[in-house]
Design an enzyme around this catalytic site. Structure first.
Site, PDB file in Angstrom:
ATOM      1  N   LYS A   1      44.585  20.506  81.942  1.00 28.56           N
ATOM      2  CA  LYS A   1      44.756  19.896  83.263  1.00 28.56           C
ATOM      3  C   LYS A   1      46.179  19.367  83.444  1.00 28.56           C
ATOM      4  CE  LYS A   1      40.002  18.462  82.763  1.00 28.56           C
ATOM      5  NZ  LYS A   1      39.149  17.392  82.201  1.00 28.56           N
TER       6      LYS A   1
ATOM      7  N   ARG B   1      50.454  14.658  85.600  1.00 30.32           N
ATOM      8  CA  ARG B   1      50.767  14.426  84.183  1.00 30.32           C
ATOM      9  C   ARG B   1      52.230  14.777  83.939  1.00 30.32           C
ATOM     10  NH1 ARG B   1      45.691  16.052  80.303  1.00 30.32           N
ATOM     11  NH2 ARG B   1      44.037  15.597  81.807  1.00 30.32           N
TER      12      ARG B   1
ATOM     13  N   ARG C   1      34.015   9.978  76.066  1.00 31.96           N
ATOM     14  CA  ARG C   1      35.166   9.089  75.843  1.00 31.96           C
ATOM     15  C   ARG C   1      35.857   8.810  77.170  1.00 31.96           C
ATOM     16  NH1 ARG C   1      38.977  12.897  77.062  1.00 31.96           N
ATOM     17  NH2 ARG C   1      38.488  14.979  76.345  1.00 31.96           N
TER      18      ARG C   1
END
Ligand code: ADP
Length: 449
Positions: free
Chosen positions: A237, A337, A291
């Site tokens: 991603k 990101r 998580r």
């Protein structure tokens, strides 16, 4: 609540967890390799312990060193962040044996979801729709052929122990199948030490839509809506948004309710993400991550819920403080990101950061541990920052993102910032009209030009 939490991670996520702890009045312990002595997470923690040499297997993955660090500092809980030991059931068990709380779900749930074949079976049992495919592991080419004929080509062969997009091979026709099977098996063996693979229908133009959940293991379970993570390269991603431009409120409610019920039935405790592929109005479960995820801030931005603080509360034994009715979605958020890599080839670009100017203003959040003079080490993931932008509408969010990216300066290493600036000129991005293959095709076009 805990008195002192040890953070078994590094970089931006270690800082993120530290911030949540500090707001709750919890003391923090940072751990670091010798390569991370000058890292921001070490500087900001109340205490720090060096746990080994640069290689992750000798430091951030070194369970005896982490245990020793807990003992020396008297930490009563460990937050694993993402990556490293976050989905290691054995680590959770060992901590429990030492009376240290693992901030995450039970070892049993980590184990089930870590085996993708078992995870898929569990999803079916919990009433979630899955991608059509083999019932369990594929033993030989004969069985692969039989299943592939049943569901139709193209098919995808995936590693049971898979992660990070590794060990996946597409077979477009029967002629490709045997080769794809062998390659996937040997890749899986090399990467995960387990050659078990399974087969599923390869979806041609799905979106990747995942639902964030919180469960308290005491009957409480809610969903925090979805994130659209379709913009990927090599199954990784790069850009995530909440909510998805592809879903309407009733679709959201329907899948969200299904997922929250499944999480309650499972007795799941902690934060988690159920990942689906979405095509032609239908959802197909692919996996569950047990998580905190890299992209969790976009959900925080539109719900106002601090997911890390919820993890801490749940792990300390509290029941969920919020009900589904309390969860509302306001505005739109996008995360980019920022990796230290070449923006087109994605070759890592570690090195010394000469200068940094971070964007700010209304609706802009930057999670990062870099600073001028910091050296990005070559040993770890190349993610160095996350830019998260929120707007009242998706359009406002896009305009703000354009503005924030134009302010962002990182000198000394190459970053993905120029790629995001270019992406914001594309119709597919502006209209939110993209699938999981969109970015690869765009990069291919750029290479040809
Ligand atoms: P990993 O654990 O390696 O990340 P996932 O099962 O989450 O593996 O899949 C990662 C990505 O691979 C998905 O986001 C999607 O882009 C692609 N993918 C997975 N399964 C399929 C499928 N059946 N058809 C098409 N693409 C898929």
């Amino acid at each position: 609540m805990f008195d002192k939490v040890l953070i078994a991670n590094r970089g931006e996520i270690a800082l993120r967890i530290m911030r949540a702890c500090r707001e709750l009045g919890i003391k923090t312990v940072a751990v670091h390799s010798t390569a991370d002595e000058n890292a921001m997470h070490v500087r900001l923690a109340d205490e720090s312990v060096c746990i080994g040499p640069p290689a992750a297997r000798d430091s951030y993955l070194n369970i005896p060193s982490l245990l020793a660090a807990c003992e020396i500092t008297g930490a009563d809980a460990v937050h694993p962040g993402y990556g490293f030991l976050a989905e290691n059931a054995r680590f959770a068990e060992i901590l429990a044996d030492h009376n240290i709380v693992f901030i995450g779900p039970s070892a049993e749930h980590i184990r089930i979801m870590g085996d993708k074949i078992e995870a898929k079976r569990t999803a079916v049992r919990l009433g979630l729709p899955v991608v059509p495919g083999s019932d369990g592991a594929i033993r030989d080419a004969g069985e692969a052929k039989r299943v592939a004929k049943e569901i139709g080509f193209p098919v995808l062969i995936k590693a049971a122990a898979g992660g990070g997009g590794r060990g996946m091979k597409v077979a477009r026709s029967e002629a490709d199948l045997e080769q794809a099977l062998h390659t996937a098996q040997s890749e899986a063996k090399a990467a995960f030490g387990d050659d078990a693979v399974y087969l599923e229908k390869y979806l041609d133009k799905p979106r990747h839509i995942e639902i964030q959940v919180l469960g308290d293991g005491q009957g409480g379970a809610i969903h925090l809506g979805e994130r659209d993570c379709s913009l990927q390269r090599r199954h990784q991603k790069l850009w995530e948004e909440a909510l998805s431009p592809a879903l309407n409120a009733s679709q959201r409610e329907e899948i969200g309710e299904k997922v929250a019920t499944a999480i309650a039935d499972l007795g799941y405790s902690g934060a988690g993400t159920i990942e689906f592929l979405y095509e032609n109005g239908e959802f197909f479960f692919i996996e569950m991550n047990t998580r905190l995820q890299v992209e969790h801030p976009v959900t925080e931005a539109i719900t106002g819920i601090d997911i890390v603080q919820e993890q801490l509360r749940i792990a300390s034994g509290a029941r969920l403080g919020v009900t589904q009715k309390d969860v509302t979605f306001a505005g739109h958020a996008i995360e980019c990101r920022i990796n230290a890599e070449n923006p087109l080839t994605f070759t890592p670009s570690p090195g010394r950061i000469e200068s940094v100017h971070v964007p700010g203003g209304l609706g802009v959040r930057v999670d990062s541990g870099i600073y001028a003079g910091y050296t990005v080490p070559p040993y770890y993931d190349s993610l160095i920052a996350k830019l998260i932008v929120t707007g009242k509408t998706r359009n406002e969010c896009l305009m703000r993102l354009r503005r924030a990216l134009s302010e962002y300066v990182i000198e000394g290493v190459e970053t993905t910032i120029p790629l995001f600036i270019d992406l914001l000129k594309e119709d597919g991005i502006i209209d939110g009209n993209y699938d999981i293959h969109w970015l690869e095709k765009y990069l291919e076009r750029r290479k040809q030009a």
